[in-house]
Motif scaffolding. Structure first.
Motif, PDB file in Angstrom:
ATOM      1  N   LEU A 150       5.333   8.371  -1.182  1.00 26.49           N
ATOM      2  CA  LEU A 150       5.258   6.917  -1.295  1.00 26.49           C
ATOM      3  C   LEU A 150       6.269   6.435  -2.330  1.00 26.49           C
ATOM      4  N   LEU A 151       6.903   5.308  -2.056  1.00 28.80           N
ATOM      5  CA  LEU A 151       7.772   4.654  -3.023  1.00 28.80           C
ATOM      6  C   LEU A 151       6.953   3.610  -3.770  1.00 28.80           C
ATOM      7  N   VAL A 152       7.000   3.659  -5.099  1.00 31.16           N
ATOM      8  CA  VAL A 152       6.219   2.760  -5.938  1.00 31.16           C
ATOM      9  C   VAL A 152       7.165   1.819  -6.670  1.00 31.16           C
ATOM     10  N   GLU A 153       6.887   0.543  -6.603  1.00 29.01           N
ATOM     11  CA  GLU A 153       7.691  -0.462  -7.306  1.00 29.01           C
ATOM     12  C   GLU A 153       6.837  -1.092  -8.393  1.00 29.01           C
ATOM     13  N   LYS A 154       7.242  -0.898  -9.628  1.00 25.70           N
ATOM     14  CA  LYS A 154       6.508  -1.470 -10.744  1.00 25.70           C
ATOM     15  C   LYS A 154       6.997  -2.881 -11.019  1.00 25.70           C
ATOM     16  N   TYR A 155       6.169  -3.614 -11.755  1.00 27.60           N
ATOM     17  CA  TYR A 155       6.458  -5.012 -12.038  1.00 27.60           C
ATOM     18  C   TYR A 155       7.767  -5.191 -12.811  1.00 27.60           C
ATOM     19  N   ASN A 156       8.206  -4.173 -13.581  1.00 31.71           N
ATOM     20  CA  ASN A 156       9.421  -4.284 -14.376  1.00 31.71           C
ATOM     21  C   ASN A 156      10.666  -3.828 -13.622  1.00 31.71           C
ATOM     22  N   GLY A 157      10.528  -3.619 -12.325  1.00 30.12           N
ATOM     23  CA  GLY A 157      11.674  -3.241 -11.512  1.00 30.12           C
ATOM     24  C   GLY A 157      11.878  -1.750 -11.343  1.00 30.12           C
ATOM     25  N   LEU A 158      11.094  -0.934 -12.035  1.00 25.96           N
ATOM     26  CA  LEU A 158      11.226   0.512 -11.913  1.00 25.96           C
ATOM     27  C   LEU A 158      10.784   0.991 -10.536  1.00 25.96           C
ATOM     28  N   LEU A 159      11.606   1.807  -9.903  1.00 29.24           N
ATOM     29  CA  LEU A 159      11.256   2.447  -8.635  1.00 29.24           C
ATOM     30  C   LEU A 159      11.046   3.930  -8.871  1.00 29.24           C
ATOM     31  N   TRP A 160       9.941   4.459  -8.340  1.00 29.24           N
ATOM     32  CA  TRP A 160       9.710   5.895  -8.444  1.00 29.24           C
ATOM     33  C   TRP A 160       8.898   6.366  -7.251  1.00 29.24           C
ATOM     34  N   ALA A 216      -6.407  15.583  11.217  1.00 29.12           N
ATOM     35  CA  ALA A 216      -6.786  16.996  11.205  1.00 29.12           C
ATOM     36  C   ALA A 216      -6.493  17.615  12.564  1.00 29.12           C
ATOM     37  N   VAL A 217      -6.279  18.901  12.543  1.00 26.55           N
ATOM     38  CA  VAL A 217      -6.090  19.646  13.786  1.00 26.55           C
ATOM     39  C   VAL A 217      -7.389  20.389  14.060  1.00 26.55           C
ATOM     40  N   GLY A 218      -8.140  19.883  15.026  1.00 23.80           N
ATOM     41  CA  GLY A 218      -9.467  20.443  15.253  1.00 23.80           C
ATOM     42  C   GLY A 218     -10.354  20.114  14.061  1.00 23.80           C
ATOM     43  N   ALA A 219     -10.927  21.144  13.471  1.00 19.18           N
ATOM     44  CA  ALA A 219     -11.807  20.950  12.314  1.00 19.18           C
ATOM     45  C   ALA A 219     -11.152  21.428  11.026  1.00 19.18           C
ATOM     46  N   SER A 220      -9.816  21.425  10.974  1.00 17.95           N
ATOM     47  CA  SER A 220      -9.128  21.872   9.769  1.00 17.95           C
ATOM     48  C   SER A 220      -7.995  20.913   9.427  1.00 17.95           C
ATOM     49  N   GLY A 221      -7.672  20.875   8.123  1.00 20.72           N
ATOM     50  CA  GLY A 221      -6.565  20.052   7.665  1.00 20.72           C
ATOM     51  C   GLY A 221      -6.922  18.577   7.612  1.00 20.72           C
ATOM     52  N   GLY A 222      -5.893  17.763   7.561  1.00 16.88           N
ATOM     53  CA  GLY A 222      -6.057  16.317   7.496  1.00 16.88           C
ATOM     54  C   GLY A 222      -5.772  15.770   6.106  1.00 16.88           C
ATOM     55  N   LEU A 223      -4.888  14.770   6.024  1.00 15.40           N
ATOM     56  CA  LEU A 223      -4.563  14.094   4.773  1.00 15.40           C
ATOM     57  C   LEU A 223      -4.796  12.597   4.940  1.00 15.40           C
ATOM     58  N   TRP A 224      -5.195  11.946   3.873  1.00 17.13           N
ATOM     59  CA  TRP A 224      -5.360  10.488   3.917  1.00 17.13           C
ATOM     60  C   TRP A 224      -5.113   9.909   2.537  1.00 17.13           C
ATOM     61  N   VAL A 225      -4.333   8.839   2.491  1.00 15.84           N
ATOM     62  CA  VAL A 225      -4.108   8.122   1.243  1.00 15.84           C
ATOM     63  C   VAL A 225      -4.346   6.637   1.491  1.00 15.84           C
ATOM     64  N   GLY A 226      -5.055   6.006   0.588  1.00 22.55           N
ATOM     65  CA  GLY A 226      -5.272   4.561   0.635  1.00 22.55           C
ATOM     66  C   GLY A 226      -4.850   3.963  -0.683  1.00 22.55           C
ATOM     67  N   TRP A 227      -4.264   2.760  -0.635  1.00 21.73           N
ATOM     68  CA  TRP A 227      -3.854   2.118  -1.871  1.00 21.73           C
ATOM     69  C   TRP A 227      -4.061   0.611  -1.772  1.00 21.73           C
ATOM     70  N   LYS A 228      -4.173  -0.015  -2.919  1.00 21.99           N
ATOM     71  CA  LYS A 228      -4.402  -1.447  -2.981  1.00 21.99           C
ATOM     72  C   LYS A 228      -3.072  -2.193  -2.867  1.00 21.99           C
ATOM     73  N   ARG A 229      -3.134  -3.402  -2.362  1.00 22.30           N
ATOM     74  CA  ARG A 229      -1.915  -4.184  -2.159  1.00 22.30           C
ATOM     75  C   ARG A 229      -1.134  -4.365  -3.454  1.00 22.30           C
ATOM     76  N   GLU A 230      -1.872  -4.600  -4.550  1.00 20.62           N
ATOM     77  CA  GLU A 230      -1.189  -4.855  -5.818  1.00 20.62           C
ATOM     78  C   GLU A 230      -0.514  -3.615  -6.389  1.00 20.62           C
ATOM     79  N   ALA A 231      -0.775  -2.432  -5.808  1.00 21.68           N
ATOM     80  CA  ALA A 231      -0.116  -1.210  -6.261  1.00 21.68           C
ATOM     81  C   ALA A 231       1.350  -1.172  -5.854  1.00 21.68           C
ATOM     82  N   ARG A 232       1.746  -1.983  -4.872  1.00 20.12           N
ATOM     83  CA  ARG A 232       3.134  -2.119  -4.433  1.00 20.12           C
ATOM     84  C   ARG A 232       3.734  -0.770  -4.040  1.00 20.12           C
ATOM     85  N   MET A 233       3.066  -0.111  -3.116  1.00 17.65           N
ATOM     86  CA  MET A 233       3.522   1.162  -2.590  1.00 17.65           C
ATOM     87  C   MET A 233       3.963   1.000  -1.142  1.00 17.65           C
TER      88      MET A 233
END
Length: 354
Positions: free
Chosen positions: A92-102, A63-80
């Motif tokens: 974020l790049l996501v890799e699915k178990y079947n090889g799909l990338l999105w 955040a800048v001062g007392a405004s804004g700020g982004l945060w993302v958390g993900w689990k290891r098994e999410a493969r991000m």
């Protein structure tokens, strides 16, 4: 894959009612990722709050001062993995178990209309060079249809024309939602109250072909002026029984520990190994029952609040007054503060960094 996204409007107060609500939401579902907007604090200080829920991978924009700020958390098994970030979006790049990338694009549109256009154009440049399917989620800060706004003022919606042309030009499709229609309220009273649907998910055509059953769920607007949003991809339905996982918070609760001591202390007959096995079985079933009962006790109240908030919103939108919604929203804040104080007093390990 499931995710929780919310413009929470601040995590900078140790007694903020936002934090107990977030923990209740996370505890109710098995979310793979969580994206928070307007955290109003340094990103590095957010990770300790939700580490026990498995979000071991994380990234944030301070955040800048007392405004804004982004945060993302993900689990290891999410493969991000992180691709790029700025103050308005994280990709974020996501890799699915079947090889799909999105790509998962976590977006925060500028509050002022004249600042939204440059951000959308910047994202459009990225989309022009994108080689994989993508999903854009969260707070666009933009209404695109008249039915997505309730207000006493009439007239054209500022920025809607450009936003709709931007969606058409980039062949973006709205992901269907369920729950209350509106995701933002200005929290004013009477005729000054405004409801809008500005939190949404947009997918590329090829992304929708891989996730045809995807959808989002709007929770009632509460605590913040935005509603929490649940993202559910539903790529594969798994009807198998998932093993029960004990939440970390139970291990810090003295009542739970006392149940463990009591279950372990009961006398068993047989060989030493048999006695140990019986004790472990008894402790496991005792703790599981206690944790489920305790969660039902807390979650039952949150579920009741959600139902009453939605009822209050519907009455306000129908012109029947906003008294019920205002009253229940105040009850939610009071309950959340009480939960926050409870855990600060009971927990042996402090779960929040001041």
């Amino acid at each position: 894959m499931m995710g929780l996204v919310w413009n929470c409007r601040g995590l900078n107060n140790t007694l903020s009612p936002t934090i107990p609500k977030l923990r209740a939401l996370i505890g109710s579902k098995c979310f793979d990722f969580m994206f928070l907007i307007e955290t109003k604090r340094n990103a590095s200080s957010i990770f300790p709050m939700f580490r026990s829920y498995g979000f071991m991978k994380h990234f944030g924009v301070d955040a800048v001062g007392a405004s804004g700020g982004l945060w993302v958390g993900w689990k290891r098994e999410a493969r991000m993995s992180l691709v790029m970030a700025c103050k308005n979006f994280i990709i974020l790049l996501v890799e699915k178990y079947n090889g799909l990338l999105w790509y998962l694009v976590l977006f925060y549109g500028a509050p002022c209309s004249h600042l939204r256009t440059p951000v959308l154009l910047e994202l459009e440049k990225w989309m022009d060079n994108c080689k994989h399917p993508f999903l854009i989620v969260e707070d666009f800060n933009q209404v695109d249809m008249e039915c997505d706004k309730v207000s006493k003022s009439q007239g054209p919606i500022r920025g809607a024309s450009f936003f709709n042309m931007w969606k058409i030009r980039n062949e973006l499709i709205d992901i269907p939602f369920k729950g209350p229609r509106f995701t933002w309220c200005n929290n004013r009273k009477g005729d000054e109250r405004v409801y809008e649907r500005i939190d949404k998910a947009l997918g590329s055509r090829d992304w929708l072909s891989f996730f045809p059953d995807s959808g989002i769920k709007h929770y009632p607007i509460q605590i913040s002026d935005h509603a929490p949003i649940e993202v559910n991809l539903q790529l594969v339905k798994n009807d198998g029984k998932r093993p029960y996982k004990l939440d970390a918070w139970t291990l810090d609760n003295e009542e739970c520990l006392e149940r463990v001591r009591s279950a372990w202390g009961q006398r068993d007959v047989g060989s030493p190994s048999f006695q140990v096995a019986r004790k472990l079985t008894r402790v496991r079933s005792t703790v599981k029952k206690w944790a489920i009962d305790k969660r039902d006790e807390w979650m039952g109240k949150w579920d009741d609040f959600d139902k009453r908030l939605e009822e209050g919103m519907n009455k306000a939108i129908a012109g029947e007054g906003d008294e019920m919604y205002t009253r229940v929203n105040d009850e939610v804040k009071d309950f959340a503060k009480a939960v926050s104080i409870f855990w600060r007093q009971r927990a042996k390990v402090k779960w929040m960094v001041d």
